[in-house]
Scaffold this motif. Sequence first.
Motif, PDB file in Angstrom:
ATOM      1  N   UNK A  61       0.814  -1.221   0.000  1.00 37.78           N
ATOM      2  CA  UNK A  61       0.000   0.000   0.000  1.00 37.78           C
ATOM      3  C   UNK A  61       0.853   1.278   0.000  1.00 37.78           C
ATOM      4  N   UNK A  62       2.118   1.130  -0.377  1.00 42.21           N
ATOM      5  CA  UNK A  62       3.006   2.301  -0.451  1.00 42.21           C
ATOM      6  C   UNK A  62       3.349   2.612  -1.899  1.00 42.21           C
ATOM      7  N   UNK A 109       0.576   8.413   5.208  1.00 37.58           N
ATOM      8  CA  UNK A 109       1.902   8.551   5.805  1.00 37.58           C
ATOM      9  C   UNK A 109       2.909   8.800   4.690  1.00 37.58           C
ATOM     10  N   UNK A 110       3.484   9.989   4.711  1.00 30.62           N
ATOM     11  CA  UNK A 110       4.469  10.385   3.705  1.00 30.62           C
ATOM     12  C   UNK A 110       5.847  10.395   4.368  1.00 30.62           C
ATOM     13  N   UNK A 111       6.817   9.722   3.757  1.00 30.98           N
ATOM     14  CA  UNK A 111       8.191   9.746   4.265  1.00 30.98           C
ATOM     15  C   UNK A 111       9.100  10.184   3.125  1.00 30.98           C
ATOM     16  N   UNK A 112       9.957  11.142   3.412  1.00 33.61           N
ATOM     17  CA  UNK A 112      10.843  11.643   2.339  1.00 33.61           C
ATOM     18  C   UNK A 112      12.198  12.029   2.911  1.00 33.61           C
ATOM     19  N   UNK A 172       4.519   7.383  -0.249  1.00 29.59           N
ATOM     20  CA  UNK A 172       3.174   7.737   0.217  1.00 29.59           C
ATOM     21  C   UNK A 172       2.427   6.445   0.528  1.00 29.59           C
ATOM     22  N   UNK A 173       2.047   6.299   1.787  1.00 30.86           N
ATOM     23  CA  UNK A 173       1.379   5.069   2.215  1.00 30.86           C
ATOM     24  C   UNK A 173      -0.037   5.361   2.705  1.00 30.86           C
ATOM     25  N   UNK A 229      -4.435   2.778  -0.960  1.00 26.84           N
ATOM     26  CA  UNK A 229      -3.622   2.866  -2.174  1.00 26.84           C
ATOM     27  C   UNK A 229      -3.129   1.489  -2.622  1.00 26.84           C
ATOM     28  N   UNK A 230      -3.128   1.296  -3.940  1.00 26.79           N
ATOM     29  CA  UNK A 230      -2.443   0.143  -4.524  1.00 26.79           C
ATOM     30  C   UNK A 230      -1.001   0.572  -4.738  1.00 26.79           C
ATOM     31  N   UNK A 231      -0.095  -0.006  -3.984  1.00 26.63           N
ATOM     32  CA  UNK A 231       1.280   0.467  -3.991  1.00 26.63           C
ATOM     33  C   UNK A 231       2.095  -0.055  -5.152  1.00 26.63           C
ATOM     34  N   UNK A 232       3.366   0.298  -5.120  1.00 25.60           N
ATOM     35  CA  UNK A 232       4.285  -0.134  -6.168  1.00 25.60           C
ATOM     36  C   UNK A 232       5.373   0.906  -6.354  1.00 25.60           C
ATOM     37  N   UNK A 233       6.356   0.559  -7.182  1.00 24.15           N
ATOM     38  CA  UNK A 233       7.463   1.470  -7.472  1.00 24.15           C
ATOM     39  C   UNK A 233       7.108   2.267  -8.714  1.00 24.15           C
TER      40      UNK A 233
END
Length: 695
Positions: A289-290, A475-478, A516-517, A521-525
């Motif tokens: 989910x990220x 949850x956003x991490x940068x 962005x988690x 969300x359907x996550x992926x790179x």
Amino acid sequence: MSSFVKKLRQVVSSRAGFFWLVFFLFWLKTYLAYQNNFTLGVNNGVQQFLLLLNPVPSGLLLVGLGLYFGGRKSYWIELVVSLIQSAWLFANTLYYREFSDFLSFGIIKSSSSVSNNLGLSILEIIHPTDFLLFLDVFVLILLVSFKVIQPDMSKPKRRYAVVGSVMALILFGLNLSMAEGDRSQLLTRTFDNNYIVKYLGVDFFAGYSAYQTHQQTATRKNATSSDIDRALDFVNKNRSQPNISYYGKEKGKNVFILHLESFQQFLIDYKSDGQEVTPNINRFYHDQHTLAFDNFFNQVGQGKTSDAETMLETSLYGLPSGSSMTAYGSSNTYQALPAFLDQQGYATASMHGDVGSFWNRDNTYKSWGYQYFFDSSYYKEKANYSVGYGLKDKIFLKQSVKYLEQLPQPFYAKVITVTNHYPYDLDKDNQSIPKTKTGDKTVDGYVQTARYLDEAFGEFMNYLKKSGLYDNSVIVAYGDHYGISNNHPKALAKLLDKKSVTSYDLAMLQKVPFMVHSNNLAGGIDHTYGGEIDVMPTLMDLLGIKNDDTIQLGNDLLSTTRNQTVAFRNGDFVSPDLSKIGSKVYDNQGNRVNTKNLTVEQKQILKEQQERTDKALSLSDKIVTGDLLRFYTPQNFKKVDKSQYKYKYSDGIKALKKARKEKKTSLIDQRDGKSTQDLYETNAPELKEDNKDDE
């Protein structure tokens, strides 16, 4: 005894004697004010010496003005100079006591805010001892008025005045040289007003802030509403359309911004001696989910972290030199993400375990519309709790829970970590991975502080899951900027298992994570090229906030129509097609391209990329230096009223209690008043020691 008194009167009545007396008292009250009225963070012998030294050049220069005149005028000029110094120290004492910062001319000029902020509370913050700053002047005025001190009426010997002025300049040059040696780029980057006062003095700070204000005022005065029209025209032509698959998908959710200090993209999945350096962040990056962007670049200039925050919150670039937060954060008009979210019903807060004045956050955040700023004054501190730039991450994140759980939901919370910061020093008790062995001392500790940050990140994620915030938040991490600069190419090559690194490699090393988690969300790179300038429009579209008439120089990273040229602050750029680094052009495989061999189409692409880069940077500079946003307000957006925000501990806690009472949507209220602090688990050795002491 009467003979001694008579001789003493003669000495202090002489022009030289009176000058040295006033000068000494000028120096003494300034130094005592440094020690007793301000918290300047003196950390070594050089800084202590400079604190003793820096009132000397200004005292010689200013008090020495009286030596150019004869008779009583000389004495009264010196007294007036000393009186002004007392008044300046007094005003700064009151302002510092309330805001932990110094009173700049920009603040004075732009307010009303000074009187608004201090007026109601001045009787509460003033101390009777503050008036001792005027004692020396008061006594000397009485002594001169009652002719205990009788002015020397002979003609002045101006050569002494000239010698004094020259000595002042020489000593200031020495002061500045030593200051730059201990803190490089002190004036060009201007980290914090406290630094300038600590190294160069409160009087230099007055002149420096007056010069800055004059320069800014002149540029601002020449700006017109037609300038913003040109900026708006450029933005509208380059604005990308939101992706309907994502627009509004996270509407109404809490938003966390986790600021990963100096964290570069290459650390993701990186192993040192067979060990994953950042296993927790790796899991978050690869979570189903990220959404993780692997071609996301830091775009900072000299302002480093402050530039990253500026782009993140305003979608405007940092300045070519210095920091826009320190130079313009107090006075400019902004249309920043916290203000947009505030007007959508969000509580907005920033959390940082350092002093609020660093990077001028205590003023800039008001301009950006942050309701709360929890700086170091909100946190429990002990000697072993902190590292260079504030509280260690594990301790800081654990203590942040008591404020997070009280924020009315939905909220927007930016959490700024600091432990993974140059020079990457970490005490042995907190080291859980060996240093690398490149032979470069600056580089080899990087994996240790990155691992510490990763462990703190993992503890925080566990808390979010236990408390229920994980499921109801974006949850956003940068990473804010590079950790290892381009000045360490050999060490970087060893870390990356390469023989050497090219200019293109170094440009690619400017990549930082952006993740962005959300459970929706359907996550992926995602391989889209983008940068920090694109964060604000991306989040606004995800949260479903109208964003078709704002002035933002970035574009939604999820848009299928976005231009993928990433501008660097120095005018270079990278893209999926061609990249220009210095005077060299590279293809997307990192091969240097001879521009003579480019096709007509490639030459046109290269030209358009450079023009777009130059135009965006130029417009951003004009928007900031000319304060152009004062001429334009998007629909459904209200201008920020800075006077409504107060970040002093007592004011912040009072505002938080009031908001909780009115909204009753905080996490702690949802749990019928039960705190979630006991859900937070950390292995911080400092806290284990405290628990033993408590037992």
